[in-house]
Design a protein around this motif. Structure first.
Motif, PDB file in Angstrom:
ATOM      1  N   ALA A   1       0.658  -1.223   0.095  1.00 60.90           N
ATOM      2  CA  ALA A   1      -0.131  -0.047   0.010  1.00 60.90           C
ATOM      3  C   ALA A   1       0.949   1.239  -0.038  1.00 60.90           C
ATOM      4  CB  ALA A   1      -1.128   0.119   1.042  1.00 60.90           C
ATOM      5  N   PHE A   2       1.842   1.338   0.721  1.00 61.27           N
ATOM      6  CA  PHE A   2       2.958   2.351   0.664  1.00 61.27           C
ATOM      7  C   PHE A   2       3.509   2.696  -0.488  1.00 61.27           C
ATOM      8  CE2 PHE A   2       2.472   2.702   5.097  1.00 61.27           C
ATOM      9  CZ  PHE A   2       3.407   4.090   5.625  1.00 61.27           C
ATOM     10  N   ASN A   3       3.846   1.548  -1.127  1.00 59.28           N
ATOM     11  CA  ASN A   3       4.676   1.640  -2.589  1.00 59.28           C
ATOM     12  C   ASN A   3       3.594   2.104  -3.535  1.00 59.28           C
ATOM     13  OD1 ASN A   3       7.206   0.627  -1.701  1.00 59.28           O
ATOM     14  ND2 ASN A   3       6.531  -1.538  -2.120  1.00 59.28           N
ATOM     15  N   GLU A   4       2.387   1.800  -3.543  1.00 54.46           N
ATOM     16  CA  GLU A   4       1.456   2.215  -4.396  1.00 54.46           C
ATOM     17  C   GLU A   4       1.091   3.717  -4.181  1.00 54.46           C
ATOM     18  OE1 GLU A   4      -3.105   0.809  -5.501  1.00 54.46           O
ATOM     19  OE2 GLU A   4      -1.666  -1.019  -4.966  1.00 54.46           O
ATOM     20  N   ALA A   5       0.940   4.029  -2.880  1.00 54.37           N
ATOM     21  CA  ALA A   5       0.381   5.512  -2.701  1.00 54.37           C
ATOM     22  C   ALA A   5       1.703   6.305  -3.162  1.00 54.37           C
ATOM     23  CB  ALA A   5       0.301   5.480  -1.174  1.00 54.37           C
ATOM     24  N   GLN A   6       3.000   5.966  -2.635  1.00 54.59           N
ATOM     25  CA  GLN A   6       4.026   6.702  -3.347  1.00 54.59           C
ATOM     26  C   GLN A   6       4.011   6.976  -4.764  1.00 54.59           C
ATOM     27  OE1 GLN A   6       7.272   4.503  -0.878  1.00 54.59           O
ATOM     28  NE2 GLN A   6       7.087   6.142   0.216  1.00 54.59           N
TER      29      GLN A   6
ATOM     30  N   ASP B   1       3.087  11.841  -0.197  1.00 53.76           N
ATOM     31  CA  ASP B   1       4.475  11.832   0.505  1.00 53.76           C
ATOM     32  C   ASP B   1       4.710  10.614   1.574  1.00 53.76           C
ATOM     33  OD1 ASP B   1       6.780  13.474   1.638  1.00 53.76           O
ATOM     34  OD2 ASP B   1       5.368  13.618   3.340  1.00 53.76           O
ATOM     35  N   SER B   2       5.709  10.092   1.664  1.00 52.62           N
ATOM     36  CA  SER B   2       5.817   8.836   2.661  1.00 52.62           C
ATOM     37  C   SER B   2       5.876   9.334   3.867  1.00 52.62           C
ATOM     38  CB  SER B   2       7.293   8.256   2.520  1.00 52.62           C
ATOM     39  OG  SER B   2       8.220   9.147   2.591  1.00 52.62           O
TER      40      SER B   2
ATOM     41  N   ALA C   1       3.539  11.518   5.089  1.00 55.32           N
ATOM     42  CA  ALA C   1       2.093  11.576   5.411  1.00 55.32           C
ATOM     43  C   ALA C   1       1.568  10.425   5.456  1.00 55.32           C
ATOM     44  CB  ALA C   1       1.562  12.434   4.159  1.00 55.32           C
ATOM     45  N   LEU C   2       2.038   9.290   4.734  1.00 48.33           N
ATOM     46  CA  LEU C   2       1.678   7.818   4.743  1.00 48.33           C
ATOM     47  C   LEU C   2       2.003   7.310   6.321  1.00 48.33           C
ATOM     48  CD1 LEU C   2       2.843   6.897   1.247  1.00 48.33           C
ATOM     49  CD2 LEU C   2       0.376   6.935   2.004  1.00 48.33           C
ATOM     50  N   ALA C   3       3.201   7.471   6.662  1.00 42.88           N
ATOM     51  CA  ALA C   3       3.760   7.126   7.951  1.00 42.88           C
ATOM     52  C   ALA C   3       2.925   7.457   9.039  1.00 42.88           C
ATOM     53  CB  ALA C   3       5.036   7.321   8.073  1.00 42.88           C
ATOM     54  N   HIS C   4       2.531   8.816   9.117  1.00 41.94           N
ATOM     55  CA  HIS C   4       1.718   9.340  10.108  1.00 41.94           C
ATOM     56  C   HIS C   4       0.106   8.732   9.886  1.00 41.94           C
ATOM     57  CE1 HIS C   4       4.932  12.397  10.618  1.00 41.94           C
ATOM     58  NE2 HIS C   4       4.522  12.345  11.850  1.00 41.94           N
ATOM     59  N   ALA C   5      -0.276   8.516   8.869  1.00 41.92           N
ATOM     60  CA  ALA C   5      -1.607   8.143   8.734  1.00 41.92           C
ATOM     61  C   ALA C   5      -1.719   6.741   8.946  1.00 41.92           C
ATOM     62  CB  ALA C   5      -2.376   8.324   7.216  1.00 41.92           C
ATOM     63  N   ALA C   6      -0.759   5.916   8.618  1.00 44.45           N
ATOM     64  CA  ALA C   6      -0.721   4.492   9.005  1.00 44.45           C
ATOM     65  C   ALA C   6      -0.391   4.293  10.460  1.00 44.45           C
ATOM     66  CB  ALA C   6       0.239   3.741   8.290  1.00 44.45           C
ATOM     67  N   LEU C   7       0.131   4.891  11.290  1.00 44.50           N
ATOM     68  CA  LEU C   7       0.446   4.975  12.490  1.00 44.50           C
ATOM     69  C   LEU C   7      -1.057   5.579  13.398  1.00 44.50           C
ATOM     70  CD1 LEU C   7       3.869   6.707  13.083  1.00 44.50           C
ATOM     71  CD2 LEU C   7       3.048   4.308  13.685  1.00 44.50           C
ATOM     72  N   PHE C   8      -1.585   6.492  12.959  1.00 44.14           N
ATOM     73  CA  PHE C   8      -2.898   6.843  13.725  1.00 44.14           C
ATOM     74  C   PHE C   8      -3.861   5.590  13.612  1.00 44.14           C
ATOM     75  CE2 PHE C   8      -7.257   8.536  13.362  1.00 44.14           C
ATOM     76  CZ  PHE C   8      -7.187   9.380  14.732  1.00 44.14           C
ATOM     77  N   ALA C   9      -4.034   5.117  12.276  1.00 46.18           N
ATOM     78  CA  ALA C   9      -4.820   4.178  12.130  1.00 46.18           C
ATOM     79  C   ALA C   9      -4.625   2.951  12.815  1.00 46.18           C
ATOM     80  CB  ALA C   9      -4.938   3.741  10.477  1.00 46.18           C
ATOM     81  N   ALA C  10      -3.074   2.400  12.914  1.00 37.55           N
ATOM     82  CA  ALA C  10      -2.998   1.442  13.898  1.00 37.55           C
ATOM     83  C   ALA C  10      -3.119   1.610  15.300  1.00 37.55           C
ATOM     84  CB  ALA C  10      -1.390   1.125  13.486  1.00 37.55           C
ATOM     85  N   PHE C  11      -2.932   2.709  15.803  1.00 40.97           N
ATOM     86  CA  PHE C  11      -3.391   3.066  17.062  1.00 40.97           C
ATOM     87  C   PHE C  11      -4.801   3.104  17.439  1.00 40.97           C
ATOM     88  CE2 PHE C  11       1.372   3.929  17.855  1.00 40.97           C
ATOM     89  CZ  PHE C  11       1.399   3.527  18.962  1.00 40.97           C
ATOM     90  N   ARG C  12      -5.303   3.630  16.385  1.00 40.47           N
ATOM     91  CA  ARG C  12      -6.904   3.367  16.737  1.00 40.47           C
ATOM     92  C   ARG C  12      -7.664   1.982  16.790  1.00 40.47           C
ATOM     93  NH1 ARG C  12      -9.665   6.287  11.797  1.00 40.47           N
ATOM     94  NH2 ARG C  12      -9.614   4.077  11.244  1.00 40.47           N
TER      95      ARG C  12
END
Length: 89
Positions: free
Chosen positions: A32-37, A42-43, A45-56
Motif C-alpha cells: 500500500a505504501f509503495n502504491e501510494a508513493q 508523501d511517505s 504523510a503515509l507513515a503518520h496516517a498508518a500510525l494513527f490508523a494502527a493506534f486507533r
C-alpha cells in the motif's frame, strides 16, 4: 480490560501462526505504501496516517490503557534498532 499481547507468545504453536500473519500483513502495508508513493503521496504523510490508523485499531481492540503501555515500550525498541533497515542514523 484486555491485555495487549507481547512479542513472545505463551503457546509456541500460536506464535508461528501469529508471526506468519504479521509478516503477511506487513507485506500488504508495504504494498500500500509503495502504491501510494507511486501515486505521488508523501511517505511521511503515509507513515503518520498508518500510525494513527494502527493506534486507533489497537485502542478499539485492547483499550486505551493496554495500548498506552504498549506505546511506552516503543522508544526503547526504536533506539534498539527494532524498526531499522539498512543504515542506522
Amino acid at each position: 480490560m484486555s491485555t495487549f499481547p507481547d512479542d513472545l507468545p505463551l503457546d509456541p504453536t500460536l506464535g508461528e501462526d501469529r508471526s506468519d500473519a504479521r509478516r503477511v500483513a506487513y507485506g500488504y502495508v508495504e504494498d500500500a505504501f509503495n502504491e501510494a508513493q507511486q501515486d505521488g503521496l508523501d511517505s511521511d504523510a503515509l507513515a503518520h496516517a498508518a500510525l494513527f490508523a494502527a493506534f486507533r485499531t489497537l485502542v478499539e481492540t485492547y483499550g486505551e490503557e493496554a495500548t498506552a503501555v504498549f506505546a511506552e515500550a516503543l522508544p526503547g525498541k526504536v533506539r534498539g534498532g527494532a524498526f531499522t533497515s539498512g543504515t542506522r542514523h
